[in-house]
Design an enzyme around this catalytic site. Structure first.
Site, PDB file in Angstrom:
ATOM      1  N   GLY A  45       0.843  -1.195   0.000  1.00 38.84           N
ATOM      2  CA  GLY A  45       0.000   0.000   0.000  1.00 38.84           C
ATOM      3  C   GLY A  45       0.870   1.233   0.000  1.00 38.84           C
ATOM      4  O   GLY A  45       2.059   1.174   0.338  1.00 38.84           O
ATOM      5  N   GLN A  50       2.844   9.945   1.810  1.00 38.11           N
ATOM      6  CA  GLN A  50       4.149   9.273   1.736  1.00 38.11           C
ATOM      7  C   GLN A  50       4.963   9.690   0.511  1.00 38.11           C
ATOM      8  O   GLN A  50       6.146   9.376   0.416  1.00 38.11           O
ATOM      9  CB  GLN A  50       3.969   7.751   1.727  1.00 38.11           C
ATOM     10  N   CYS A  88       6.076  -0.477   6.725  1.00 34.82           N
ATOM     11  CA  CYS A  88       5.623   0.783   6.160  1.00 34.82           C
ATOM     12  C   CYS A  88       6.764   1.332   5.310  1.00 34.82           C
ATOM     13  O   CYS A  88       7.911   1.362   5.772  1.00 34.82           O
ATOM     14  CB  CYS A  88       5.280   1.762   7.292  1.00 34.82           C
ATOM     15  N   LEU A  89       6.461   1.744   4.088  1.00 34.73           N
ATOM     16  CA  LEU A  89       7.534   2.235   3.207  1.00 34.73           C
ATOM     17  C   LEU A  89       8.200   3.489   3.763  1.00 34.73           C
ATOM     18  O   LEU A  89       9.315   3.808   3.377  1.00 34.73           O
ATOM     19  CB  LEU A  89       6.994   2.496   1.793  1.00 34.73           C
ATOM     20  N   HIS A 130      -4.219   0.674   7.741  1.00 35.56           N
ATOM     21  CA  HIS A 130      -2.884   1.281   7.833  1.00 35.56           C
ATOM     22  C   HIS A 130      -2.793   2.516   6.922  1.00 35.56           C
ATOM     23  O   HIS A 130      -2.337   3.580   7.347  1.00 35.56           O
ATOM     24  CB  HIS A 130      -1.830   0.235   7.452  1.00 35.56           C
ATOM     25  N   GLU A 131      -3.256   2.360   5.684  1.00 34.90           N
ATOM     26  CA  GLU A 131      -3.151   3.477   4.726  1.00 34.90           C
ATOM     27  C   GLU A 131      -4.117   4.602   5.101  1.00 34.90           C
ATOM     28  O   GLU A 131      -3.778   5.779   4.968  1.00 34.90           O
ATOM     29  CB  GLU A 131      -3.419   2.994   3.293  1.00 34.90           C
ATOM     30  N   HIS A 134      -2.656   6.898   7.529  1.00 34.22           N
ATOM     31  CA  HIS A 134      -1.733   7.894   6.953  1.00 34.22           C
ATOM     32  C   HIS A 134      -2.473   9.190   6.592  1.00 34.22           C
ATOM     33  O   HIS A 134      -1.923  10.280   6.726  1.00 34.22           O
ATOM     34  CB  HIS A 134      -1.066   7.349   5.684  1.00 34.22           C
TER      35      HIS A 134
HETATM   36 ZN   LIG Z   1       2.647   3.169   6.037  1.00 36.93          ZN
END
Ligand SMILES: [Zn+2]
Length: 146
Positions: A45, A50, A88-89, A130-131, A134
């Site tokens: 994701g 991000q 997480c990226l 999770h996304e 963000h």
């Molecule tokens: Zn993340």
């Protein structure tokens, strides 16, 4: 290639703004670029903050199914609370256990500008939560119970 913003960049903790025109060419291009960036980093994701944009947009790709969520609203969280490791990226190489409900019902606008409501469970439900976090400026380090 879009650069992925990493913690502790303050962009990651700012709440995001709704997208006024989900079918704008600029948004379509952004989705294409975000998809490439997510795949290049083997992410499940990616959320707009991000890549430095504080707008309400995220992608997921689970089991080769790409989904795009514009202006998402979580309508219901249900099912068993489940604990699993997340990555997480924006936190390269870091994996932390997070407890989340197993099921989510989410309303969003798709890439053609249509409103949709879907129910998800398991890994997709986790990725969506999770996304979505963000977009609220919430990071998984705040959710972990470790
Ligand atoms: Zn993340």
């Amino acid at each position: 290639m879009l650069e992925i913003i990493t913690y502790p960049n303050p962009i990651l903790t700012k709440p995001c703004q709704p997208i006024a025109n989900p079918t704008d060419l600029e948004i379509k291009q952004l989705i294409t670029d975000m998809t490439k960036a997510m795949r290049a980093h083997d992410g499940l994701g990616l959320a707009a903050p991000q890549i430095g944009k504080n707008i309400r947009l995220f992608l997921t790709e689970i089991d080769h199914e790409l989904m795009v969520f514009i202006n998402p609203e979580i309508q219901k969280l249900s099912g068993k609370d489940t604990r699993a490791e997340e990555g997480c990226l924006s936190f390269p190489g870091q994996y932390l256990p997070v407890v989340r409900p197993d099921k989510v019902k989410i309303k969003f606008t798709d890439t053609s500008g249509q409103k949709q409501i879907i129910k998800a469970n398991g890994l997709l439900a986790r990725a969506i939560q999770h996304e979505f976090d963000h977009l609220e400026g919430i990071l998984f380090i705040e959710r972990t119970d470790s």
